[in-house]
Design an enzyme around this catalytic site. Structure first.
Site, mmCIF file in Angstrom:
data_model
loop_
_atom_site.group_PDB
_atom_site.id
_atom_site.type_symbol
_atom_site.label_atom_id
_atom_site.label_comp_id
_atom_site.label_asym_id
_atom_site.label_seq_id
_atom_site.Cartn_x
_atom_site.Cartn_y
_atom_site.Cartn_z
ATOM 1 N N GLU A 149 0.817 -1.145 0.120
ATOM 2 C CA GLU A 149 0.071 -0.052 0.090
ATOM 3 C C GLU A 149 0.950 1.388 -0.145
ATOM 4 O O GLU A 149 1.505 1.594 0.973
ATOM 5 C CB GLU A 149 -0.823 0.169 1.086
ATOM 6 C CG GLU A 149 -1.754 1.280 1.287
ATOM 7 C CD GLU A 149 -2.641 1.304 2.497
ATOM 8 O OE1 GLU A 149 -3.392 2.031 2.701
ATOM 9 O OE2 GLU A 149 -2.408 0.483 3.606
ATOM 10 N N ASP A 182 -5.408 3.067 -2.137
ATOM 11 C CA ASP A 182 -6.060 3.500 -0.982
ATOM 12 C C ASP A 182 -6.636 4.906 -1.808
ATOM 13 O O ASP A 182 -5.691 5.701 -1.989
ATOM 14 C CB ASP A 182 -5.184 3.640 0.099
ATOM 15 C CG ASP A 182 -6.291 4.086 1.329
ATOM 16 O OD1 ASP A 182 -6.797 5.170 1.116
ATOM 17 O OD2 ASP A 182 -6.218 3.598 2.458
ATOM 18 N N HIS A 185 -4.977 8.283 0.263
ATOM 19 C CA HIS A 185 -3.729 8.482 -0.062
ATOM 20 C C HIS A 185 -3.320 8.982 -1.435
ATOM 21 O O HIS A 185 -2.597 9.799 -1.794
ATOM 22 C CB HIS A 185 -2.721 7.289 0.159
ATOM 23 C CG HIS A 185 -2.785 6.713 1.580
ATOM 24 N ND1 HIS A 185 -2.356 7.642 2.856
ATOM 25 C CD2 HIS A 185 -3.152 5.604 2.268
ATOM 26 C CE1 HIS A 185 -2.555 7.022 3.684
ATOM 27 N NE2 HIS A 185 -3.098 5.688 3.781
ATOM 28 N N ARG A 214 -10.538 11.531 4.921
ATOM 29 C CA ARG A 214 -10.484 10.302 5.704
ATOM 30 C C ARG A 214 -11.640 9.654 6.267
ATOM 31 O O ARG A 214 -11.843 8.684 6.992
ATOM 32 C CB ARG A 214 -9.099 10.332 6.618
ATOM 33 C CG ARG A 214 -8.539 8.897 6.965
ATOM 34 C CD ARG A 214 -8.312 7.961 5.884
ATOM 35 N NE ARG A 214 -7.179 6.960 6.210
ATOM 36 C CZ ARG A 214 -7.170 5.911 5.321
ATOM 37 N NH1 ARG A 214 -7.686 5.856 4.141
ATOM 38 N NH2 ARG A 214 -6.084 5.294 5.483
ATOM 39 N N GLU A 243 -12.011 1.589 4.814
ATOM 40 C CA GLU A 243 -11.151 1.887 5.964
ATOM 41 C C GLU A 243 -10.840 3.438 6.249
ATOM 42 O O GLU A 243 -10.483 4.147 5.336
ATOM 43 C CB GLU A 243 -9.497 1.424 5.534
ATOM 44 C CG GLU A 243 -8.375 1.608 6.828
ATOM 45 C CD GLU A 243 -7.249 1.512 6.263
ATOM 46 O OE1 GLU A 243 -6.546 0.631 6.965
ATOM 47 O OE2 GLU A 243 -6.788 2.092 5.346
#
Length: 266
Positions: A149, A182, A185, A214, A243
């Site tokens: 990741e 992700d 990011h 986030r 997440e």
């Protein structure tokens, strides 16, 4: 249509079976597990086997450890590799797809003093290739994948963009090492996230989702139709694993995600 998964700590319920009942009612198709250090994930095998027998779908595990395969200290690197080896074996026993890890987390950032890490870029690369190759070979033996990741520049100084992960993966020569993308990011690091997804398409193995801030998808400003459209065009057919942090009522926030992503992908 993508299958949406939810990390276990975000779901209400005391047991995986209770969490799975809620997840299904909200439109999720899987639970993503969390793998702590000190071989804690391996110690959960009796619980995980019971959940599997009860029909809980658990295809992936995301690490939750204090150090990772890119640590500066050799002993910490060795421990991280051994922990990941164990987690790959466990997820393999459960019939899952793989385990996700960054190169490091919170270890160093070139955006903060002292700005220059104690290891050169060439040394970083050597360390990462050594760990990725060992873990990739173990993953191949277990019939699963290791998902690398990329993290944003404030959390990791080594692998921030999909292209950097692709270079490392190609150098290992292992199909069992793939990228775990992700959306959060990528929103920070990629100049054009959809283009980055398409460029890395052959190497994408897993996807995690949260919005630009986030929080849960829908709570920020990420262009979800473009991001999901590119992921679909890249041929990705795995889960979208939630997440994130949660804003608003936590149960309703988690419940809202599958329907939101389905609308964005339509």
């Amino acid at each position: 249509m993508f299958t949406t998964a939810c990390q276990e700590q975000l779901l209400p319920g005391e047991t995986l079976q209770q969490k799975w009942e809620f997840a299904q009612s909200a439109g999720y198709g899987a639970i993503e597990l969390r793998g702590r250090g000190d071989f804690h994930f391996r110690s959960r095998l009796p619980e995980l086997r019971r959940a599997l027998a009860d029909g809980v779908v658990m295809p992936t595990v995301c690490v939750e450890m204090p150090h990772f395969l890119g640590a500066f200290d050799a002993e910490l690197r060795r421990d991280a590799v051994e922990q990941m080896t164990s987690q790959l074996s466990v997820i393999g026993e459960l019939g899952g797809r793989g385990a996700m890890t960054p190169a490091s987390y919170g270890m160093f950032s070139r955006r903060l003093p002292p700005f220059e890490p104690p290891r050169s870029e060439a040394e970083d690369r050597e360390v990462l290739l050594e760990g990725l190759t060992e873990l990739g070979e173990h993953a191949r033996r277990e019939g699963v994948c290791l998902f690398l990741e990329p993290l944003n520049r404030y959390e990791d100084h080594m692998v921030n963009r999909l292209g950097q992960a692709v270079e490392l993966i190609r150098e290992t020569g292992l199909d069992s090492v793939r990228i775990g993308v992700d959306s959060y990011h990528m929103n920070i690091e990629e100049a054009d996230p959809p283009a980055a997804l398409l460029a890395a398409a052959p190497h994408i193995g897993h996807a995690q989702v949260s919005d630009s801030n986030r929080f849960q998808p829908g709570a920020g400003h990420l262009d979800w139709p473009a991001w999901l459209g590119a992921l679909d065009a890249a041929g990705y057919d795995g889960e979208l694993a939630l997440e994130c942090r949660l804003t608003g009522d936590p149960v309703e926030a988690v419940r809202s995600v599958p329907a939101f992503l389905a609308r964005a992908a339509a």
